[in-house]
Design a protein around this motif. Structure first.
Motif, PDB file in Angstrom:
ATOM      1  N   ILE A 167       1.083  -1.292  -0.062  1.00 28.34           N
ATOM      2  CA  ILE A 167       0.068   0.067  -0.064  1.00 28.34           C
ATOM      3  C   ILE A 167       0.923   1.213   0.096  1.00 28.34           C
ATOM      4  CG2 ILE A 167      -1.878  -1.083   1.143  1.00 28.34           C
ATOM      5  CD1 ILE A 167      -1.144   0.468   3.713  1.00 28.34           C
ATOM      6  N   ALA A 168       0.439   2.286  -0.758  1.00 25.34           N
ATOM      7  CA  ALA A 168       1.376   3.518  -0.949  1.00 25.34           C
ATOM      8  C   ALA A 168       1.919   4.176   0.412  1.00 25.34           C
ATOM      9  CB  ALA A 168       0.613   4.495  -1.700  1.00 25.34           C
ATOM     10  N   GLU A 215       9.404   9.523  -8.003  1.00 26.48           N
ATOM     11  CA  GLU A 215       9.929   8.050  -8.709  1.00 26.48           C
ATOM     12  C   GLU A 215       8.916   6.870  -8.613  1.00 26.48           C
ATOM     13  OE1 GLU A 215      13.719   7.487  -7.439  1.00 26.48           O
ATOM     14  OE2 GLU A 215      14.508   9.330  -8.244  1.00 26.48           O
ATOM     15  N   THR A 216       8.026   6.794  -7.640  1.00 25.22           N
ATOM     16  CA  THR A 216       7.166   5.618  -7.523  1.00 25.22           C
ATOM     17  C   THR A 216       6.081   5.566  -8.556  1.00 25.22           C
ATOM     18  OG1 THR A 216       5.851   7.115  -6.022  1.00 25.22           O
ATOM     19  CG2 THR A 216       7.308   5.259  -4.789  1.00 25.22           C
ATOM     20  N   TYR A 217       5.798   4.242  -8.800  1.00 23.23           N
ATOM     21  CA  TYR A 217       4.720   3.869  -9.729  1.00 23.23           C
ATOM     22  C   TYR A 217       3.600   3.705  -8.795  1.00 23.23           C
ATOM     23  CZ  TYR A 217       7.644   2.974 -13.762  1.00 23.23           C
ATOM     24  OH  TYR A 217       8.537   3.336 -14.796  1.00 23.23           O
ATOM     25  N   THR A 218       2.731   4.564  -8.463  1.00 24.12           N
ATOM     26  CA  THR A 218       1.512   4.553  -7.843  1.00 24.12           C
ATOM     27  C   THR A 218       0.303   4.488  -8.279  1.00 24.12           C
ATOM     28  OG1 THR A 218       2.773   5.453  -5.865  1.00 24.12           O
ATOM     29  CG2 THR A 218       0.259   5.277  -5.501  1.00 24.12           C
ATOM     30  N   PHE A 219      -0.715   3.483  -8.061  1.00 22.78           N
ATOM     31  CA  PHE A 219      -1.871   3.653  -9.080  1.00 22.78           C
ATOM     32  C   PHE A 219      -2.941   3.199  -7.824  1.00 22.78           C
ATOM     33  CE2 PHE A 219      -2.309  -1.267  -8.826  1.00 22.78           C
ATOM     34  CZ  PHE A 219      -1.037  -1.471  -8.595  1.00 22.78           C
ATOM     35  N   VAL A 220      -4.354   3.455  -8.481  1.00 19.89           N
ATOM     36  CA  VAL A 220      -5.366   2.951  -7.528  1.00 19.89           C
ATOM     37  C   VAL A 220      -6.001   1.754  -8.219  1.00 19.89           C
ATOM     38  CG1 VAL A 220      -7.794   3.835  -6.938  1.00 19.89           C
ATOM     39  CG2 VAL A 220      -5.860   5.317  -6.975  1.00 19.89           C
ATOM     40  N   ASP A 221      -5.989   0.783  -7.425  1.00 17.69           N
ATOM     41  CA  ASP A 221      -6.512  -0.352  -7.735  1.00 17.69           C
ATOM     42  C   ASP A 221      -8.210  -0.742  -7.864  1.00 17.69           C
ATOM     43  OD1 ASP A 221      -7.802  -1.078  -5.280  1.00 17.69           O
ATOM     44  OD2 ASP A 221      -6.574  -3.037  -4.914  1.00 17.69           O
ATOM     45  N   ARG A 222      -8.780  -1.580  -8.278  1.00 12.20           N
ATOM     46  CA  ARG A 222     -10.061  -1.906  -8.619  1.00 12.20           C
ATOM     47  C   ARG A 222     -10.872  -1.533  -7.251  1.00 12.20           C
ATOM     48  NH1 ARG A 222     -10.832  -3.787 -13.688  1.00 12.20           N
ATOM     49  NH2 ARG A 222      -8.840  -4.350 -14.735  1.00 12.20           N
ATOM     50  N   ASN A 223     -10.307  -1.616  -6.068  1.00 10.40           N
ATOM     51  CA  ASN A 223     -10.798  -1.168  -4.854  1.00 10.40           C
ATOM     52  C   ASN A 223     -11.031   0.180  -4.276  1.00 10.40           C
ATOM     53  OD1 ASN A 223     -11.545  -4.190  -4.704  1.00 10.40           O
ATOM     54  ND2 ASN A 223      -9.679  -4.744  -3.525  1.00 10.40           N
ATOM     55  N   GLY A 224     -10.219   0.736  -5.153  1.00  5.58           N
ATOM     56  CA  GLY A 224     -10.044   2.085  -4.943  1.00  5.58           C
ATOM     57  C   GLY A 224      -8.844   2.523  -3.798  1.00  5.58           C
ATOM     58  N   GLU A 225      -8.037   1.443  -3.978  1.00  6.72           N
ATOM     59  CA  GLU A 225      -6.594   1.517  -2.679  1.00  6.72           C
ATOM     60  C   GLU A 225      -5.729   1.965  -3.459  1.00  6.72           C
ATOM     61  OE1 GLU A 225      -5.591  -0.972   1.125  1.00  6.72           O
ATOM     62  OE2 GLU A 225      -5.735  -2.010  -0.394  1.00  6.72           O
ATOM     63  N   ALA A 226      -4.653   2.966  -3.086  1.00  8.62           N
ATOM     64  CA  ALA A 226      -3.665   3.409  -3.600  1.00  8.62           C
ATOM     65  C   ALA A 226      -2.595   2.489  -3.196  1.00  8.62           C
ATOM     66  CB  ALA A 226      -3.076   4.865  -2.892  1.00  8.62           C
ATOM     67  N   LEU A 227      -2.170   1.818  -4.450  1.00  8.24           N
ATOM     68  CA  LEU A 227      -0.830   0.804  -4.240  1.00  8.24           C
ATOM     69  C   LEU A 227       0.502   1.483  -5.069  1.00  8.24           C
ATOM     70  CD1 LEU A 227      -3.047  -2.350  -5.004  1.00  8.24           C
ATOM     71  CD2 LEU A 227      -2.480  -1.573  -2.781  1.00  8.24           C
ATOM     72  N   THR A 228       1.309   0.766  -4.272  1.00  7.87           N
ATOM     73  CA  THR A 228       2.755   1.365  -5.191  1.00  7.87           C
ATOM     74  C   THR A 228       3.671   0.090  -5.329  1.00  7.87           C
ATOM     75  OG1 THR A 228       2.792   3.335  -3.941  1.00  7.87           O
ATOM     76  CG2 THR A 228       5.007   2.674  -4.601  1.00  7.87           C
ATOM     77  N   LEU A 229       4.209  -0.046  -6.611  1.00 11.37           N
ATOM     78  CA  LEU A 229       5.263  -0.937  -6.895  1.00 11.37           C
ATOM     79  C   LEU A 229       6.407  -0.715  -6.209  1.00 11.37           C
ATOM     80  CD1 LEU A 229       5.111  -1.297 -10.900  1.00 11.37           C
ATOM     81  CD2 LEU A 229       3.778  -2.473  -9.016  1.00 11.37           C
TER      82      LEU A 229
END
Ligand code: HAM
Length: 429
Positions: A48-49, A66-80
């Motif tokens: 999680i971000a 630099e982070t790759y952060t995206f919102v997943d299908r549940n609306g949660e911010a996640l980071t690679l």
């Protein structure tokens, strides 16, 4: 319009001709980690971000840019994950590993992601091997890590190209606070001469000014206060003890008072291994102590120290050193004619049964002998075992060595097994 799909910029395939170097590196590492009593932990690539904001730091280049952060299908911010320490600490807390054993020596490996400008040795997906030790505050632990890294370079025969070890100490929280204050006061006088990014560093994360690449800043740093001027007796003694241990272990080092790290969790001793062989991306390994992070992420107060090695950079050094990786497998079975091809397949199985360590490849293409030999050589076989009509008639196998002087001969299966057994034992030595 070109419709061919290519890999994402800064992210690379590792094709078979490169895999040799990766496998070598991983084999040497795994054996070494076991010899030092470090256990592997496998961690997810996505977290999680907020984990990275709270550990690596909100005002670091990594989190800010630099982070790759995206919102997943549940609306949660996640980071690679851009690095492995934060995830490792999260896992240690989540699984109560410190309750099971208050001392944990862990390692992990795998891809990390940072949206940086790609260049030689700098990628957007890159790989690290990382080590984290929890529960040990003795400075011997720092030195054990440095000795482990140095032994890794030796195991890869890279000790002469991995460069020099640079060390510094960022002091206690109070020492750092006072130092930051004086650094800010010093740079305030010159603030109008500084570029925007340096001005921002001064405002948000003043220590980062120390590793600025701006010529103006580098010039100003010559007269700037040093962290070592703010060390109190206890910090100084600890640092001196590390130096004494490095000396008694014959591990060369350079004290670099400008060394700060791009991640906020470090608290004390920090280091980097820097080579001049890779141009601007010379840091091949970096780490340090981070005694507050476990608590900051919700765990028990636990001292911790660790490092990570950038594998793409080590692979570049390995490739430079080992131009021709030599034989990649032991035996190629060449067969001429349908009958021989069938026998070749069975012979390969017999060899795999009798000599489990042997790497055997059957050439199943049915082409001319010359072309099969060329292929076997190109693929990196050590021995060629040839089966043709006359061999089948005489119940023999023709043996040719593709890597060293050896008189070609036709011998029985029993003799072939004996020869290959000797070959295996020679290679194991
Ligand atoms: P780091 O200095 O950010 O530290 O990264 C460690 C190493 O990863 C660098 O020295 C470099 O070799 C490699 N590296 C970093 N970014 C890239 C990139 N874009 N492309 C290729 N290689 C790269 C950490 O990650 C900390 N987690 C280390 C640590 C572990 N400290 C305590 N425990």
């Amino acid at each position: 319009m070109n419709l061919s799909i290519q890999a994402v910029r800064g992210m690379h395939d590792i094709i078979p001709s490169e895999a040799y170097y990766w496998q070598r590196l991983e084999t040497v590492w795994q054996a070494l980690a076991a010899r030092y009593g470090y256990q592997e932990i496998r961690l997810p690539i996505v977290e999680i971000a907020p984990l990275f904001q709270r550990s690596v730091g909100e005002y670091t280049d990594i989190v800010e840019k630099e982070t790759y952060t995206f919102v997943d299908r549940n609306g949660e911010a996640l980071t690679l994950r851009p690095e492995g320490t934060a995830g490792c600490v999260r896992a240690v807390i989540e699984h109560h590993l410190l309750k099971q054993d208050p001392i944990q020596r862990l390692w992990y490996g795998g891809p990390m992601f940072r949206h940086e400008r790609p260049q030689k040795g700098r990628h957007r997906q890159f790989h690290q091997i990382g080590v984290e030790v929890f529960g040990l505050s003795a400075v011997e632990c720092e030195v054990e890590l440095l000795l482990l890294i140095s032994r890794f370079w030796k195991g890869l025969e890279l000790e002469d190209v991995c460069g020099r070890l640079e060390i510094n100490c960022l002091g206690s929280e109070e020492e750092r606070f006072r130092y930051k204050e004086s650094l800010v006061n010093y740079f305030k006088k010159y603030i109008s001469h500084l570029d925007e990014s340096s001005q921002n560093r001064i405002k948000k994360n003043p220590l980062r000014i120390l590793d600025s690449k701006e010529p103006k800043v580098i010039e100003l740093l010559k007269n700037a206060p040093l962290i070592s001027d703010y060390w109190k007796i206890e910090t100084r003694q600890k640092f001196e003890r590390i130096i004494a241990l490095l000396k008694s272990s014959n591990l060369a080092y350079t004290f670099n008072p400008y060394l700060v790290r791009g991640l906020d969790y470090y608290t004390d001793f920090v280091f980097e291994w820097v080579t001049h062989r890779l141009g601007a991306q010379g840091a091949v390994c970096a780490g340090g102590r981070y005694d507050h992070l476990v608590k900051a992420l919700g765990g028990p107060a636990t001292p911790a120290v660790g490092f990570a090695i950038g594998l793409e950079r080590i692979i570049l050094l390995l490739k430079d050193k080992i131009k021709n990786p030599g034989a990649k497998f032991d035996v190629a079975i060449l067969s001429l004619g349908e009958k021989a091809q069938e026998q070749g397949l069975l012979l390969a199985e017999i060899l795999r049964d009798q000599l489990p360590g042997l790497h055997v490849v059957s050439m199943l293409g049915g082409s001319a002998l010359k072309s099969q030999l060329r292929k076997a050589d190109k693929w990196g076989a050590y021995w060629a075992l040839i089966l043709g009509e006359s061999e089948l008639e005489k119940k023999e196998i023709t043996v040719k060595c593709l890597r060293e002087p050896f008189e070609q001969q036709s011998i029985s299966l029993k003799e072939v097994i004996k020869l290959l057994d000797q070959h295996l034992h020679k290679n194991l030595k």
